[in-house]
Structures are given as C-alpha cells and as structure tokens.
Design an enzyme around this catalytic site. Structure first.
Site, PDB file in Angstrom:
ATOM      1  N   GLN A 148       0.836  -1.196   0.000  1.00  0.00           N
ATOM      2  CA  GLN A 148       0.000   0.000   0.000  1.00  0.00           C
ATOM      3  C   GLN A 148       0.874   1.251   0.000  1.00  0.00           C
ATOM      4  O   GLN A 148       1.916   1.299   0.653  1.00  0.00           O
ATOM      5  CB  GLN A 148      -0.908   0.005   1.235  1.00  0.00           C
ATOM      6  CG  GLN A 148      -1.868  -1.172   1.320  1.00  0.00           C
ATOM      7  CD  GLN A 148      -2.995  -1.085   0.310  1.00  0.00           C
ATOM      8  OE1 GLN A 148      -3.176  -0.070  -0.349  1.00  0.00           O
ATOM      9  NE2 GLN A 148      -3.751  -2.171   0.188  1.00  0.00           N
ATOM     10  N   ASN A 180      -7.974  -8.480  -2.232  1.00  0.00           N
ATOM     11  CA  ASN A 180      -7.542  -7.088  -2.383  1.00  0.00           C
ATOM     12  C   ASN A 180      -7.024  -6.930  -3.814  1.00  0.00           C
ATOM     13  O   ASN A 180      -5.825  -6.810  -4.047  1.00  0.00           O
ATOM     14  CB  ASN A 180      -6.445  -6.766  -1.360  1.00  0.00           C
ATOM     15  CG  ASN A 180      -6.009  -5.316  -1.426  1.00  0.00           C
ATOM     16  OD1 ASN A 180      -6.770  -4.436  -1.811  1.00  0.00           O
ATOM     17  ND2 ASN A 180      -4.769  -5.061  -1.055  1.00  0.00           N
ATOM     18  N   CYS A 211      -9.262  -0.258  -3.955  1.00  0.00           N
ATOM     19  CA  CYS A 211      -8.956   1.155  -4.182  1.00  0.00           C
ATOM     20  C   CYS A 211      -9.835   1.731  -5.284  1.00  0.00           C
ATOM     21  O   CYS A 211      -9.654   2.880  -5.687  1.00  0.00           O
ATOM     22  CB  CYS A 211      -7.474   1.327  -4.535  1.00  0.00           C
ATOM     23  SG  CYS A 211      -6.984   0.467  -6.049  1.00  0.00           S
TER      24      CYS A 211
END
Length: 213
Positions: free
Chosen positions: A43, A145, A172
């Site tokens: 990240q 993710n 995201c």
C-alpha cells in the site's frame, strides 16, 4: 498511536537481494514485520495501511474461522495480521496467500517465518486461477484485495458456489467493487470502512466484510 517507517529509493540503487523493512507498531495489535522488495506490491501509505490491517484484524479475530485464503495478497499484510491474531487466541490456523509477484511472495514468506506462524503457505500464482482450481480444502474466510479492475465475474461466481461463510473485500476502486458486489449474489454487506489512503486526491481505500446470506 500508530507508526510506520518506510525508506524508498530507485530499484537500481539496491543489490539484488536487498530488501526494505517496515516495522509497524500498533496499540492493541501484534507487531507485524512486513518486507518490501522493489518489485513487490505494498500500500502506498504505510501509516494508513497499518490502520487498514488493524481494522480487518479486529473484524476477523472474533469470527469462528480456522482456514483462510488471502488472494491478491501482496506482501501478506491482510493474511498475516489475521493469522497472527487467530493463532494468539489458540486457534489452529491455516493460511494460504496467493500473489502473482514472486518478489512479494518472498517478502510474505519471510514475514511468516519471523512471526513463527505455522501452516502458512504463500505461492506466486494468478489468484483467480488458483481459486478456480484449488478445491481440496474450502476456507471459512477469503480475503481479496484485487487490482483496480476488481475480481471479475468468474471469480465472484466461483466464490458464490464455494459456500464460504465470510469474505473480506478491500479495494482502491469503488466502481469495480460495486460491479463485483452485483455478481456476489450469495453475500450481503455487513461492515464497511473507508480509509484516506491517497490524501489530496479523489481516491480512497474501502474495506468491507461480507457474510453469506
């Protein structure tokens, strides 16, 4: 108080086996070492990432689970936090982490060794292909993710059929997440939290807990 420290430089500066080490100290969560190599994914905002991982860890530690998959796992942040919390409770935990990047898998494996976690396997594979082919053991929890494109219809429909009690979906890109939710017809949204992972932009990270209907 949560702290994270990261040092970045051009990949050409490092020797082939050089790694960047992140140490994130968090109140009420174990200390989880995460290692980053130049070609591995992590990240972009370590401080917010530590809060993201801690949040998911708190959600997962109260669930009745022992076996979990961490798909698109990167350096293993989600899976390692969850496995450590469950193991600290005395639960027999099995974690399988899947990520296409071999460098990220090396980092995740190194972290698991540092934490002395048992029954943890990380493999450099395509996450969707792994999930569609590995039917030997069905987990109670799958963490995804994915990249901005999302998990896609095929993987979403496979998860519907797999009869998994719980899903953690972090993204995201809320637009692709919503599209995937439309495919995940066997699940309902139970918890959601947004993180300002990209300050001064219109982008953010969203993490959700879905429970099978």
């Amino acid at each position: 108080m949560r702290r994270a420290l990261i040092f970045l430089a051009s990949p050409h500066f490092f020797a082939p086996n050089f790694f960047i080490f992140i140490y994130a100290k968090r109140i009420s969560t174990p200390q989880i070492p995460l290692f980053i190599r130049p070609q591995g994914f992590f990240q972009t905002n370590p401080k917010v990432a530590s809060q993201l991982y801690a949040t998911v860890q708190q959600w997962v530690k109260i669930l009745p689970i022992n076996h979990l998959w961490d798909l698109f796992c990167g350096v293993g942040g989600f899976g390692l936090h969850c496995a450590k919390a469950l193991q600290d409770q005395g639960k027999p935990v099995t974690l399988t982490g899947i990520e296409i990047s071999a460098a990220a898998i090396e980092s995740a494996t190194q972290s698991a060794q540092k934490l002395a976690l048992n029954n943890v396997t990380f493999a450099s594979l395509d996450a969707a292909q792994f999930a569609l082919k590995d039917r030997q053991q069905t987990p109670e929890l799958v963490i995804v993710n994915p990249p901005r494109r999302g998990i896609g219809k095929d993987l979403a429909e496979f998860l519907n059929q797999l009869n998994i009690p719980y899903l953690i979906y972090s993204s995201c890109n809320a637009e692709s997440m919503v599209k995937d939710f439309a495919y995940l017809t066997h699940y309902q949204l139970h918890r959601v939290q947004l993180f300002d992972m990209f300050p001064h932009t219109t982008h953010y990270e969203t993490v959700t807990l879905l429970i099978r209907k």
